[in-house]
Design an enzyme around this catalytic site. Structure first.
Site, PDB file in Angstrom:
ATOM      1  N   GLY A 157       0.846  -1.324   0.030  1.00  0.00           N
ATOM      2  CA  GLY A 157       0.072  -0.070  -0.013  1.00  0.00           C
ATOM      3  C   GLY A 157       0.814   1.204   0.010  1.00  0.00           C
ATOM      4  O   GLY A 157       0.684   2.397  -0.743  1.00  0.00           O
ATOM      5  N   CYS A 158       1.820   1.260   0.967  1.00  0.00           N
ATOM      6  CA  CYS A 158       2.807   2.512   0.981  1.00  0.00           C
ATOM      7  C   CYS A 158       3.580   2.590  -0.496  1.00  0.00           C
ATOM      8  O   CYS A 158       3.646   3.787  -0.897  1.00  0.00           O
ATOM      9  CB  CYS A 158       3.688   2.369   2.072  1.00  0.00           C
ATOM     10  SG  CYS A 158       2.864   2.223   3.564  1.00  0.00           S
TER      11      CYS A 158
END
Length: 156
Positions: free
Chosen positions: A46-47
């Site tokens: 996600g990051c």
């Protein structure tokens, strides 16, 4: 957990180390608009998606007068690997002791898979040229966040 910031609040100043081991201070960016975002960990799916989205939008964001700073608790060396691995072009800052996360209310109790845990709250702040919070968004989604932020700022 620290109190959350809201539009009109003064953005807490800070000096953090970037992935090149240089000091970056929010006060040095006065006169520019700043998008400051907090993310849990470099090189996680996600990051990575969020950082790549910001990198892909960086030229147009800068063209609209915004500088983008990403903050995590990762050490500068890990941030350097993250930048290199994913060809990131934005500034990545290390806040290992979480002091800046706490000053912005971006660390505290959150829900993770239905359980309450202590951790980084994925958050984004838009700070105006005078150092005031223009927009404070907590619990943002990694995927699609940059597109939504661009719409919120009238840049879509």
């Amino acid at each position: 957990m620290s109190d959350r910031l809201a539009a009109g609040d003064t953005a807490p100043d800070f000096t953090l180390t970037n992935d090149a081991e240089e000091q970056v201070s929010l006060s040095d960016l006065r006169g520019k608009k700043v998008i400051l975002y907090f993310y849990p960990a470099a090189m996680t799916p996600g990051c990575t998606k969020q950082a790549c989205d910001f990198s892909e939008s960086l030229d147009s964001l800068r063209g609209a007068g915004y500088e983008v700073l990403g903050v995590s608790k990762d050490k500068p060396a890990k941030l350097a690997k993250f930048r290199e691995r994913d060809a990131l072009t934005l500034t990545l800052l290390s806040d290992e002791d979480l002091a800046v996360h706490q000053a912005y209310g971006a660390y505290g109790t959150k829900k993770l898979y239905g359980k309450e845990v202590e951790g980084v709250i994925r958050s984004t702040f838009v700070i105006d040229e005078e150092g005031k919070v223009e927009l404070a968004q907590y619990n943002v989604k990694a995927t699609g966040h940059v597109a939504k932020l661009r719409r919120d700022l009238g840049l879509a």
